[in-house]
Each structure stands twice: as C-alpha cells, then as structure tokens.
Design a protein around this motif. Structure first.
Motif, short mmCIF file in Angstrom:
data_model
loop_
_atom_site.label_atom_id
_atom_site.label_comp_id
_atom_site.label_asym_id
_atom_site.label_seq_id
_atom_site.Cartn_x
_atom_site.Cartn_y
_atom_site.Cartn_z
N ARG A 18 5.90 69.81 26.47
CA ARG A 18 5.19 68.51 26.48
C ARG A 18 5.14 68.00 27.90
N ALA A 19 4.16 67.17 28.15
CA ALA A 19 4.00 66.60 29.50
C ALA A 19 3.24 65.29 29.39
N SER A 20 3.46 64.42 30.36
CA SER A 20 2.70 63.17 30.41
C SER A 20 1.42 63.39 31.21
N MET A 21 0.51 62.46 31.09
CA MET A 21 -0.72 62.52 31.89
C MET A 21 -0.36 62.55 33.37
N ALA A 22 0.64 61.76 33.76
CA ALA A 22 1.06 61.72 35.17
C ALA A 22 1.57 63.09 35.62
N ASP A 23 2.34 63.76 34.74
CA ASP A 23 2.83 65.10 35.07
C ASP A 23 1.67 66.08 35.26
N LEU A 24 0.71 66.03 34.35
CA LEU A 24 -0.43 66.95 34.44
C LEU A 24 -1.25 66.69 35.69
N THR A 25 -1.41 65.43 36.05
CA THR A 25 -2.15 65.09 37.26
C THR A 25 -1.43 65.64 38.49
N GLN A 26 -0.11 65.53 38.49
CA GLN A 26 0.66 66.04 39.61
C GLN A 26 0.55 67.57 39.70
#
Length: 65
Positions: A18-26
């Motif tokens: 799982r990942a947050s939108m912020a993680d994916l953007t990074q």
C-alpha cells in the motif's frame, strides 16, 4: 493495463502492498504529479486498485485482495 504510469503504480503497490498519493508522487517524480490522481481514479474504476474516498495526498491506495 498497458499504460506505463499505471504499470509503475501497480509495481510500486506490489512492492509496498500500500502507498499514499504522496508516496507515489515521490516515487514517480514531480513530472507525473498532475496525472497521478486521474490515473488512480481510472485504475479504481477498472478494479486495479482500491482506496477510500475522497482521493487526496494522504489517501492509502492498495491492490484489491
């Protein structure tokens, strides 16, 4: 699923579970930041990912079970 952005997102979710939108953007980089929300929404409609509404920077995205 033959779009490179979606493939990168699924690959990252398989790695992390799982990942947050912020993680994916990074992970994907700022050049993809504007398209990530639309891609995530399209992926949810097609059943590739799940998340709780509303979609925001700290929404947790995962693969369906």
């Amino acid at each position: 699923m033959n779009e490179p952005t979606q493939e990168l997102i699924v690959s990252e979710l398989r790695r992390r579970l799982r990942a947050s939108m912020a993680d994916l953007t990074q992970v994907l980089g700022l050049q993809f930041a504007s398209m990530i929300p639309q891609e995530i929404q399209r992926m949810k409609v097609s059943g590739l990912v799940v998340y709780d509404e509303p979609l925001g920077p700290y929404s947790v995205i995962s693969l369906p079970r």
